[in-house]
Write a protein that holds these residues in place. Structure first.
Motif, PDB file in Angstrom:
ATOM      1  N   TYR A  19       0.841  -1.259  -0.045  1.00  0.00           N
ATOM      2  CA  TYR A  19      -0.058   0.192   0.014  1.00  0.00           C
ATOM      3  C   TYR A  19       0.746   1.313   0.078  1.00  0.00           C
ATOM      4  N   ARG A  20       0.464   2.374  -0.601  1.00  0.00           N
ATOM      5  CA  ARG A  20       1.173   3.554  -0.579  1.00  0.00           C
ATOM      6  C   ARG A  20       0.689   4.168   0.436  1.00  0.00           C
ATOM      7  N   PRO A  21       1.583   4.624   1.418  1.00  0.00           N
ATOM      8  CA  PRO A  21       0.943   5.395   2.711  1.00  0.00           C
ATOM      9  C   PRO A  21       0.699   6.828   2.441  1.00  0.00           C
ATOM     10  N   CYS A  22      -0.452   7.171   2.837  1.00  0.00           N
ATOM     11  CA  CYS A  22      -1.116   8.546   2.523  1.00  0.00           C
ATOM     12  C   CYS A  22      -1.876   9.134   3.514  1.00  0.00           C
ATOM     13  N   VAL A  23      -2.189  10.484   3.422  1.00  0.00           N
ATOM     14  CA  VAL A  23      -2.954  11.140   4.252  1.00  0.00           C
ATOM     15  C   VAL A  23      -4.309  11.498   3.681  1.00  0.00           C
ATOM     16  N   GLY A  24      -5.257  11.756   4.335  1.00  0.00           N
ATOM     17  CA  GLY A  24      -6.426  12.522   3.815  1.00  0.00           C
ATOM     18  C   GLY A  24      -6.816  13.339   4.890  1.00  0.00           C
TER      19      GLY A  24
END
Length: 176
Positions: A19-24
């Protein structure tokens, strides 16, 4: 970025790709409405269904989610006048459909794992500038508006819908 840097609870995908680590970011105004933007496909608008979404973006190596959220929010909307409200208690992940992995993700990630941060917008709407993002960034949105949180899952692409349902539930006490 290692699993240790991402913290406990970072999801493991079922397949071989990570998974690509991201923020929302759920940005909430004084009326309890949430900021959403319509994705720009390069023409100043979006030529596909379900183009509306909240700001989001990748977490850089060594970057904390809250710092990444402020950075991404500024890069995509020019907004800086915010107050941190809270961070969702866990990672929310979604998988890309196979055609998305192939066409736009170059087979590097199976989807995204996101840490969601809620902020209160303390500025005025004229602070928001999606068409001329700061620091030379390209516009990611062609339009924006304030929306009821309950409507958000119906506006996002279907493969992200379960995450939006969880985000809306996690922050429902902030938008009531």
């Amino acid at each position: 970025m290692t699993k240790l840097e991402l913290g406990a609870g970072f999801p493991e995908p079922a397949g071989g790709l990570p998974y690509r680590p991201c923020v929302g970011i759920m940005l909430i105004n004084r009326d309890g409405k949430v900021w959403i933007g319509s994705r720009d496909d390069g023409s100043g608008s979006a030529a596909y269904d379900y183009a509306w979404q909240m700001p989001q973006g990748g977490i850089d190596k060594g970057e904390l989610p809250e710092h990444a959220a402020r950075r991404e929010l500024y890069e995509e909307t020019s907004i800086r006048s915010v107050t941190f409200l809270e961070e969702a208690p866990q990672w929310f992940a979604y998988d890309y459909p196979p055609d998305v992995i192939k066409a736009s993700r170059r087979g590097k990630h199976c989807g995204q794992a996101q840490r969601w941060i809620a902020y209160r917008f303390d500025g005025s709407d004229d602070e928001i500038d999606i068409l001329n993002p700061p620091d030379g960034h390209s516009a990611e949105f062609g339009a924006w508006r304030w929306e009821d949180a309950a409507r958000l899952p119906d506006l996002i692409v279907p493969f992200k819908r379960p995450v939006y349902e969880r985000v809306v539930a996690a922050f429902s006490h902030l938008t009531a």
